[in-house]
Design an enzyme around this catalytic site. Structure first.
Site, PDB file in Angstrom:
ATOM      1  N   ASP A  63       0.834  -1.203   0.000  1.00  0.00           N
ATOM      2  CA  ASP A  63       0.000   0.000   0.000  1.00  0.00           C
ATOM      3  C   ASP A  63       0.868   1.253   0.000  1.00  0.00           C
ATOM      4  O   ASP A  63       0.562   2.236  -0.669  1.00  0.00           O
ATOM      5  CB  ASP A  63      -0.906   0.035   1.242  1.00  0.00           C
ATOM      6  CG  ASP A  63      -2.028  -0.970   1.120  1.00  0.00           C
ATOM      7  OD1 ASP A  63      -2.103  -1.639   0.062  1.00  0.00           O
ATOM      8  OD2 ASP A  63      -2.819  -1.103   2.073  1.00  0.00           O
TER       9      ASP A  63
ATOM     10  N   TYR B 162       2.239   1.925  -3.388  1.00  0.00           N
ATOM     11  CA  TYR B 162       1.153   2.390  -4.247  1.00  0.00           C
ATOM     12  C   TYR B 162       0.869   3.872  -3.966  1.00  0.00           C
ATOM     13  O   TYR B 162       0.777   4.685  -4.878  1.00  0.00           O
ATOM     14  CB  TYR B 162      -0.109   1.547  -4.003  1.00  0.00           C
ATOM     15  CG  TYR B 162      -1.276   1.963  -4.856  1.00  0.00           C
ATOM     16  CD1 TYR B 162      -1.437   1.453  -6.138  1.00  0.00           C
ATOM     17  CD2 TYR B 162      -2.211   2.887  -4.387  1.00  0.00           C
ATOM     18  CE1 TYR B 162      -2.502   1.843  -6.929  1.00  0.00           C
ATOM     19  CE2 TYR B 162      -3.274   3.285  -5.178  1.00  0.00           C
ATOM     20  CZ  TYR B 162      -3.419   2.763  -6.444  1.00  0.00           C
ATOM     21  OH  TYR B 162      -4.471   3.157  -7.234  1.00  0.00           O
TER      22      TYR B 162
ATOM     23  N   SER C 151     -35.449  -6.459 -17.200  1.00  0.00           N
ATOM     24  CA  SER C 151     -35.252  -7.218 -15.961  1.00  0.00           C
ATOM     25  C   SER C 151     -35.498  -8.688 -16.279  1.00  0.00           C
ATOM     26  O   SER C 151     -35.692  -9.054 -17.431  1.00  0.00           O
ATOM     27  CB  SER C 151     -36.161  -6.699 -14.865  1.00  0.00           C
ATOM     28  OG  SER C 151     -37.487  -6.923 -15.247  1.00  0.00           O
TER      29      SER C 151
ATOM     30  N   GLU D 250     -25.150 -18.349 -13.702  1.00  0.00           N
ATOM     31  CA  GLU D 250     -24.303 -17.391 -12.973  1.00  0.00           C
ATOM     32  C   GLU D 250     -24.933 -17.044 -11.640  1.00  0.00           C
ATOM     33  O   GLU D 250     -26.134 -17.186 -11.471  1.00  0.00           O
ATOM     34  CB  GLU D 250     -24.220 -16.061 -13.753  1.00  0.00           C
ATOM     35  CG  GLU D 250     -23.472 -16.135 -15.029  1.00  0.00           C
ATOM     36  CD  GLU D 250     -23.685 -14.874 -15.862  1.00  0.00           C
ATOM     37  OE1 GLU D 250     -24.437 -13.965 -15.450  1.00  0.00           O
ATOM     38  OE2 GLU D 250     -23.092 -14.819 -16.934  1.00  0.00           O
TER      39      GLU D 250
ATOM     40  N   LYS E 162     -26.556 -14.562  -9.047  1.00  0.00           N
ATOM     41  CA  LYS E 162     -27.307 -13.312  -9.167  1.00  0.00           C
ATOM     42  C   LYS E 162     -26.869 -12.415  -8.011  1.00  0.00           C
ATOM     43  O   LYS E 162     -27.297 -12.591  -6.864  1.00  0.00           O
ATOM     44  CB  LYS E 162     -28.809 -13.586  -9.117  1.00  0.00           C
ATOM     45  CG  LYS E 162     -29.641 -12.350  -9.399  1.00  0.00           C
ATOM     46  CD  LYS E 162     -31.097 -12.748  -9.633  1.00  0.00           C
ATOM     47  CE  LYS E 162     -31.938 -11.577 -10.086  1.00  0.00           C
ATOM     48  NZ  LYS E 162     -31.999 -10.480  -9.138  1.00  0.00           N
TER      49      LYS E 162
ATOM     50  N   ASP F 214     -26.538  -9.473  -5.529  1.00  0.00           N
ATOM     51  CA  ASP F 214     -27.573  -8.594  -4.973  1.00  0.00           C
ATOM     52  C   ASP F 214     -27.028  -7.178  -4.815  1.00  0.00           C
ATOM     53  O   ASP F 214     -26.516  -6.799  -3.773  1.00  0.00           O
ATOM     54  CB  ASP F 214     -28.018  -9.155  -3.613  1.00  0.00           C
ATOM     55  CG  ASP F 214     -29.395  -8.663  -3.232  1.00  0.00           C
ATOM     56  OD1 ASP F 214     -30.037  -8.009  -4.069  1.00  0.00           O
ATOM     57  OD2 ASP F 214     -29.811  -8.937  -2.102  1.00  0.00           O
TER      58      ASP F 214
ATOM     59  N   ARG G 130     -29.678   1.808 -14.034  1.00  0.00           N
ATOM     60  CA  ARG G 130     -30.690   1.190 -14.883  1.00  0.00           C
ATOM     61  C   ARG G 130     -31.918   2.101 -15.000  1.00  0.00           C
ATOM     62  O   ARG G 130     -32.514   2.213 -16.061  1.00  0.00           O
ATOM     63  CB  ARG G 130     -31.084  -0.156 -14.280  1.00  0.00           C
ATOM     64  CG  ARG G 130     -32.225  -0.806 -14.957  1.00  0.00           C
ATOM     65  CD  ARG G 130     -32.435  -2.219 -14.442  1.00  0.00           C
ATOM     66  NE  ARG G 130     -33.528  -2.836 -15.152  1.00  0.00           N
ATOM     67  CZ  ARG G 130     -34.803  -2.769 -14.771  1.00  0.00           C
ATOM     68  NH1 ARG G 130     -35.121  -2.115 -13.689  1.00  0.00           N
ATOM     69  NH2 ARG G 130     -35.739  -3.346 -15.480  1.00  0.00           N
TER      70      ARG G 130
ATOM     71  N   GLU H 101     -23.179  -5.527 -12.154  1.00  0.00           N
ATOM     72  CA  GLU H 101     -23.823  -5.251 -10.876  1.00  0.00           C
ATOM     73  C   GLU H 101     -22.806  -4.645  -9.916  1.00  0.00           C
ATOM     74  O   GLU H 101     -21.753  -5.226  -9.666  1.00  0.00           O
ATOM     75  CB  GLU H 101     -24.352  -6.589 -10.317  1.00  0.00           C
ATOM     76  CG  GLU H 101     -25.367  -6.445  -9.239  1.00  0.00           C
ATOM     77  CD  GLU H 101     -26.795  -6.263  -9.768  1.00  0.00           C
ATOM     78  OE1 GLU H 101     -26.967  -6.052 -10.988  1.00  0.00           O
ATOM     79  OE2 GLU H 101     -27.725  -6.314  -8.947  1.00  0.00           O
TER      80      GLU H 101
ATOM     81  N   TYR I 222     -21.651  -8.843 -16.242  1.00  0.00           N
ATOM     82  CA  TYR I 222     -22.283 -10.082 -16.693  1.00  0.00           C
ATOM     83  C   TYR I 222     -22.842 -10.011 -18.114  1.00  0.00           C
ATOM     84  O   TYR I 222     -23.505 -10.927 -18.554  1.00  0.00           O
ATOM     85  CB  TYR I 222     -23.366 -10.519 -15.709  1.00  0.00           C
ATOM     86  CG  TYR I 222     -24.369  -9.437 -15.354  1.00  0.00           C
ATOM     87  CD1 TYR I 222     -25.251  -8.948 -16.294  1.00  0.00           C
ATOM     88  CD2 TYR I 222     -24.400  -8.901 -14.065  1.00  0.00           C
ATOM     89  CE1 TYR I 222     -26.151  -7.954 -15.984  1.00  0.00           C
ATOM     90  CE2 TYR I 222     -25.311  -7.905 -13.739  1.00  0.00           C
ATOM     91  CZ  TYR I 222     -26.183  -7.439 -14.706  1.00  0.00           C
ATOM     92  OH  TYR I 222     -27.074  -6.448 -14.394  1.00  0.00           O
TER      93      TYR I 222
ATOM     94  N   LYS J  31     -28.970 -18.528 -18.301  1.00  0.00           N
ATOM     95  CA  LYS J  31     -29.020 -17.885 -19.619  1.00  0.00           C
ATOM     96  C   LYS J  31     -28.752 -18.920 -20.710  1.00  0.00           C
ATOM     97  O   LYS J  31     -27.854 -19.753 -20.553  1.00  0.00           O
ATOM     98  CB  LYS J  31     -27.921 -16.803 -19.712  1.00  0.00           C
ATOM     99  CG  LYS J  31     -28.073 -15.713 -18.668  1.00  0.00           C
ATOM    100  CD  LYS J  31     -26.916 -14.721 -18.686  1.00  0.00           C
ATOM    101  CE  LYS J  31     -27.168 -13.656 -17.616  1.00  0.00           C
ATOM    102  NZ  LYS J  31     -26.056 -12.706 -17.468  1.00  0.00           N
TER     103      LYS J  31
ATOM    104  N   LYS K 174     -34.803 -17.724  -7.894  1.00  0.00           N
ATOM    105  CA  LYS K 174     -34.756 -17.025  -6.599  1.00  0.00           C
ATOM    106  C   LYS K 174     -34.711 -18.031  -5.460  1.00  0.00           C
ATOM    107  O   LYS K 174     -35.494 -18.983  -5.450  1.00  0.00           O
ATOM    108  CB  LYS K 174     -35.998 -16.132  -6.441  1.00  0.00           C
ATOM    109  CG  LYS K 174     -36.007 -14.916  -7.355  1.00  0.00           C
ATOM    110  CD  LYS K 174     -34.839 -14.008  -7.032  1.00  0.00           C
ATOM    111  CE  LYS K 174     -35.016 -12.560  -7.297  1.00  0.00           C
ATOM    112  NZ  LYS K 174     -36.075 -11.783  -6.866  1.00  0.00           N
TER     113      LYS K 174
ATOM    114  N   CYS L 174     -25.960   4.542  31.712  1.00  0.00           N
ATOM    115  CA  CYS L 174     -25.046   3.704  30.927  1.00  0.00           C
ATOM    116  C   CYS L 174     -24.827   2.374  31.650  1.00  0.00           C
ATOM    117  O   CYS L 174     -24.496   2.366  32.834  1.00  0.00           O
ATOM    118  CB  CYS L 174     -23.724   4.435  30.736  1.00  0.00           C
ATOM    119  SG  CYS L 174     -22.416   3.365  30.118  1.00  0.00           S
TER     120      CYS L 174
ATOM    121  N   CYS M 256     -21.060   2.236  33.122  1.00  0.00           N
ATOM    122  CA  CYS M 256     -20.501   3.099  34.167  1.00  0.00           C
ATOM    123  C   CYS M 256     -21.561   3.819  35.003  1.00  0.00           C
ATOM    124  O   CYS M 256     -21.226   4.486  35.972  1.00  0.00           O
ATOM    125  CB  CYS M 256     -19.562   4.135  33.542  1.00  0.00           C
ATOM    126  SG  CYS M 256     -20.436   5.441  32.660  1.00  0.00           S
TER     127      CYS M 256
ATOM    128  N   CYS N  10     -23.835   7.362  26.291  1.00  0.00           N
ATOM    129  CA  CYS N  10     -23.296   7.529  27.632  1.00  0.00           C
ATOM    130  C   CYS N  10     -22.590   8.887  27.676  1.00  0.00           C
ATOM    131  O   CYS N  10     -21.887   9.258  26.744  1.00  0.00           O
ATOM    132  CB  CYS N  10     -22.300   6.403  27.899  1.00  0.00           C
ATOM    133  SG  CYS N  10     -21.219   6.739  29.292  1.00  0.00           S
TER     134      CYS N  10
ATOM    135  N   CYS O 293     -16.076   6.577  31.469  1.00  0.00           N
ATOM    136  CA  CYS O 293     -16.699   5.269  31.240  1.00  0.00           C
ATOM    137  C   CYS O 293     -15.664   4.275  30.706  1.00  0.00           C
ATOM    138  O   CYS O 293     -14.971   4.578  29.738  1.00  0.00           O
ATOM    139  CB  CYS O 293     -17.833   5.426  30.228  1.00  0.00           C
ATOM    140  SG  CYS O 293     -18.587   3.859  29.756  1.00  0.00           S
TER     141      CYS O 293
END
Ligand code: IVH
Length: 676
Positions: free
Chosen positions: A36, A39, A85, A116, A118, A120, A139, A174, A226, A293, A317, A411, A414, A429, A434
């Site tokens: 990282d 990068y 759809s 494939e 689906k 969500d 969409r 998606e 897809y 498909k 589904k 709380c 505490c 709190c 605390c």
């Protein structure tokens, strides 16, 4: 200049390609090949070149992924090919019906399927022209969507440039949020008292439709593509099947879900669907079924579509998994930031592949809305396949023995008063001592804007709290070097330095102490206003609502929060202990922050470049102590630009707008007498 610029051009271009290559490895292949830090270094280098030569910025530069300007709304676009759809199939029998329709429409030609996952999330369309991402859209209603290009550019698994030349291409996929990112986002929102997203799909949908792309950028979204529309490859080759299209998308640099299978007949389709019904909980993202498909693109064309959905595909589904159980109890717990959350303790029951024995009830309003009581029979499910949730209470099963639940006013960790502020759903709190909040509170107390105790970052604070050496914030002023060296990885020298830094912090100005106490809604600016007004912590401790709200810039939110804090005995005790340790609690012997404060009153300043002695934060503090305001962008209303070395674009803009440009020395002269 020509040759020089040419070289720079080549260099910047190479840098860009290198960064995008790492993006591809990390976000598309899930196989990072750089640290990282390295990068970030490459990105910083590119950003620096582009700041210096803005004419070199290209639309596919990785710097264009960070966000850009806030917009007022989205532009409506019309999809060239409507985004249809899918018809649904529930269970094996409906899948066989779909297969019978396909077979008869294809006149008994041989055919096969691709199945494939689906995903969500939310469907998007990506349009590429001459290898570059030209437009990304939602969409919408299938015919008209919204242009969300700037937001989609922040998603690093969406290529800004294709890996092979293509003159025109539309891709559909998606956008989704992983279960982990979703839980994390909701955790943060819960702590901030914000409304929660019900499931990862809602979170993804809310995130791509942000008017500020920087918000989208922070949401950790990803994509699986897809479908490919008409592809124009220079070779003239075109995929003949969906399977080939997926392979092509993969070669072009898109993220294609690896879990898909070619199935020779509907029996294979059904067993692949049952396999995933069993295994779906193991995936790091949620799916709500599978998509079946017809593989051949020629056969897809032959089957065509109805107004709403293609005849060559169907969505299988999963049955919604619900279970009935009993609420045994409702418990409350305190988070790191003091938010008190109620949780239903349930009779253990199996749902969506795991045993569930608790479900968060989030807050008082949700308990009231669902009307959940202790002893109630309830129906539960897992929202977005992740979060156990009470769907509804079976009120007709009530016996009369159920008990209503009330949020505690104290709380649970505490005993301090728990307060629900107006406009918020959460009780918090108010105890600064605390134990549940100690770690977070101490990290804040010693941080740079607060008491600025060098060497006491999160890691050291964690060590101090875990070892039991500090049980409340004032304990840090009792620490000895010997105690510190008894901790792991603490050398004598660093112990000594830390003790000195703790000692020095006792002299911090009053406003820093007020900020450091972590009173909700009292940020650095409010702390300064309170310090300037009261000039002594004792007076702030006894301030009443009317007095507080009469101070310019102090609204009811801050006033409510300050009075709740100061009402709490443990907080008064903590402040008394801090005073006893010898902390500076008054502003009176510091005329510099009082009398001279208006030297920059009403003035707006912008900082740019590296100043010779002051750090950014110090310069900002100095300006604010003189009554001025620091903003990030130069505009006509900027009074001064304070410029250091390598000032960049803000400098040019200030020159253009005729804004006064000063250096550090001049700034120090403008705010004289400030005790530094
Ligand atoms: S194909 C014309 N494949 O499901 C058919 N859709 O109800 C286009 N979805 O709007 C859809 N994963 O948002 C297809 N592998 C996948 C999918 C998928 C998720 C969503 C998509 C679509 C909805 C259809």
């Amino acid at each position: 200049m020509g040759a020089g610029m040419g070289e720079i051009h080549v260099k910047v271009d190479a840098l860009r390609r290198e960064i995008e290559k790492h993006n591809y490895f990390y976000h598309v292949l899930d196989a990072p090949n750089i640290t990282d830090a390295d990068y970030d270094r490459l990105m910083a280098e590119l950003q620096e070149w582009e700041n210096k030569y803005p004419e070199l910025v290209t639309p596919d530069s990785p710097t264009q992924r960070v966000g850009g300007a806030l917009r007022e709304g989205f532009v409506t676009i019309r999809h060239t090919v409507p985004m249809l759809s899918l018809a649904n199939a529930f269970g094996a029998e409906e899948l066989r019906e779909f297969d019978r329709r396909v077979r008869s429409a294809l006149d008994d030609q041989p055919y096969d399927y691709v199945v494939e996952l689906k995903i969500d999330g939310v469907a998007v369309s990506l349009v590429y022209r001459d290898d570059l991402l030209a437009r990304g859209a939602t969409r919408g209603d299938g015919e008209y969507g919204e242009d969300i290009t700037a937001n989609l550019k922040t998603i690093k698994s969406i290529p800004l440039r294709l890996r092979q030349p293509v003159s025109a291409l539309e891709v559909r996929g998606e956008i989704y949020m992983s279960k982990e990112s979703f839980l994390d986002l909701n955790r943060r929102r819960e702590e901030g008292g914000e409304a929660l997203f019900a499931n990862p799909r809602n979170a993804a949908a809310g995130s791509v439709r942000q008017l500020n792309p920087a918000v989208t950028a922070g949401r950790n979204l990803s994509i699986f593509v897809y479908a490919a529309g008409a592809v124009e490859l220079p070779s003239g080759e075109a995929p003949a099947s969906h399977e080939e299209a997926l392979k092509l998308l993969d070669r072009l640099g898109f993220r294609v879900n690896p879990h898909h299978q070619v199935c020779a007949d509907i029996d294979e389709v059904i067993s692949y669907c049952s396999l995933w019904a069993e295994k779906k909980a193991e995936l790091p993202y949620s799916i709500d079924g599978l998509v079946i498909k017809v593989n051949s693109l020629a056969q897809q064309a032959r089957l065509g579509a109805t107004m709403k959905s293609p005849r060559w595909a169907v969505a299988y589904k999963f049955p919604t998994e619900e279970a009935e159980t009993t609420v045994r109890d409702i418990m409350v717990s305190v988070g790191r930031t003091g938010v008190i959350t109620p949780t239903a303790i349930l009779e253990p029951v199996t749902v969506a592949g795991s045993t569930v024995s608790r479900a968060s009830l989030h807050n008082e309003d949700i308990i009231r809305e669902k009307d959940v009581g202790i002893g109630d029979r309830v129906v539960i499910h897992k929202a977005g396949d992740v979060i156990p949730e009470i769907v509804r209470v079976l009120k007709d099963k009530r016996t009369g023995d159920e008990k209503k639940f009330h949020m505690p006013r104290a709380c649970p960790a505490c005993g301090a008063e728990a307060v629900r502020q107006s406009g918020e759903a959460a009780y918090r709190c108010t105890g600064a001592a605390c134990p549940a909040r100690l770690l977070e509170g101490m990290i804040h107390f010693s941080s740079r804007g607060a008491m600025d105790i060098a060497g006491m970052g999160p890691a050291v604070v964690t060590q101090l709290v875990n070892s039991g050496l500090v049980k409340d914030i004032a304990d840090i002023y009792l620490l000895t070097a010997e105690q510190l060296t008894s901790l792991e990885r603490f050398a004598a020298k660093s112990a000594e330095n830390l003790i000195r830094a703790i000692e020095d912090s006792k002299n911090q100005p009053l406003h820093r102490l007020i900020f450091a106490l972590g009173v909700r809604h009292v940020g650095e600016r409010a702390a300064r206003i309170l310090a300037d007004y009261f000039e002594d912590i004792h007076l702030l401790m006894d301030a009443q609502m009317e007095e507080l709200t009469a101070i310019p810039e102090v609204g009811p939110k801050i006033a409510e929060s300050v009075t709740a804090f100061m009402r709490e005995n443990q907080n008064r005790e903590l402040i008394r202990r801090l005073i006893g340790c010898g902390l500076n609690v008054s502003a009176q012997d510091r005329p510099a922050t009082g009398r001279q404060e208006h030297a920059l009153a009403g003035k707006t300043l912008v900082l740019t470049g590296t100043l010779p002695t002051l750090k950014r934060e110090e310069a900002r503090e100095l300006i604010e102590s003189g009554g001025g305001k620091v903003t990030s962008a130069v505009s006509k209303s900027t009074d001064y630009l304070v410029a250091g070395e390598n000032p960049g674009g803000k400098y040019d803009k200030a020159v253009k707008l005729g804004v006064a440009i000063i250096d550090e020395k001049e700034l120090l002269q403008l705010v004289p007498g400030v005790a530094r």
